[in-house]
Design a protein around this motif. Sequence first.
Motif, short mmCIF file in Angstrom:
data_model
loop_
_atom_site.label_atom_id
_atom_site.label_comp_id
_atom_site.label_asym_id
_atom_site.label_seq_id
_atom_site.Cartn_x
_atom_site.Cartn_y
_atom_site.Cartn_z
N TYR A 197 30.47 121.00 53.55
CA TYR A 197 31.74 120.79 53.44
C TYR A 197 32.11 121.55 52.17
CZ TYR A 197 36.67 119.79 53.37
OH TYR A 197 37.98 119.83 53.34
N GLY A 198 31.73 121.20 50.96
CA GLY A 198 32.11 121.76 49.76
C GLY A 198 31.77 123.10 49.65
N ARG A 239 33.66 128.95 50.32
CA ARG A 239 33.42 130.10 51.11
C ARG A 239 34.56 130.68 51.77
NH1 ARG A 239 31.50 134.52 51.00
NH2 ARG A 239 29.67 135.21 52.39
N PHE A 240 35.17 129.64 52.34
CA PHE A 240 36.24 129.84 53.49
C PHE A 240 37.44 129.17 52.76
CE2 PHE A 240 32.38 130.07 55.94
CZ PHE A 240 32.38 131.58 56.26
N PRO A 241 38.10 129.37 51.60
CA PRO A 241 39.21 128.57 51.00
C PRO A 241 40.51 128.34 51.86
CG PRO A 241 38.96 130.57 49.90
CD PRO A 241 37.97 130.82 51.01
N SER A 249 39.79 120.24 59.28
CA SER A 249 39.38 119.76 60.29
C SER A 249 38.20 120.53 60.77
CB SER A 249 40.21 119.49 61.46
OG SER A 249 40.84 120.76 61.65
N ILE A 250 38.36 122.06 60.52
CA ILE A 250 37.43 123.02 61.12
C ILE A 250 36.20 122.86 60.19
CG2 ILE A 250 36.91 125.58 61.36
CD1 ILE A 250 38.97 124.45 63.41
#
Length: 142
Positions: A63-64, A69-71, A76-77
């Motif tokens: 998750y981190g 990588r995708f801020p 939820s995604i």
Amino acid sequence: MTSVLRFWHQFPWGKALLLWALVIFYFSSLAGSPYPLEVTSSYYLERKGAHVFEYFVLSLLIYGFAQKRFPQEKTSILAVLAIFGATLYGISDELHQYLVPFRGSKLTDVGFDFLGACLAMLILVAWRYYLSQYRYKKSLNK
């Protein structure tokens, strides 16, 4: 090669994730005992608890890493991605254990891996919701 080095220095979450995946791989590589063991409830809880803990941590690290990588992506995604990634690694880990002498591969272990990942994401999402509510209430008091 420079892109790999840039990636390595840019993402500390990636380093921690890789290191933790290697720790899981190492423990899965240890050969089992050729002698049958008496499985007690404490032994069972220890082993299954280890699965839950390992994949709890793994999903938090996934998750981190994904969040860095995708801020702009929704929590939820990213949580679903972390659960999926941890479970997929759990499946590959069980396949790896199948090849290790005196070890076995169990579908129930993947279930405990999934449980650990879900538990981590449930706590994380609840914590993020609590913080957002706290910040919202704090902004109303200004």
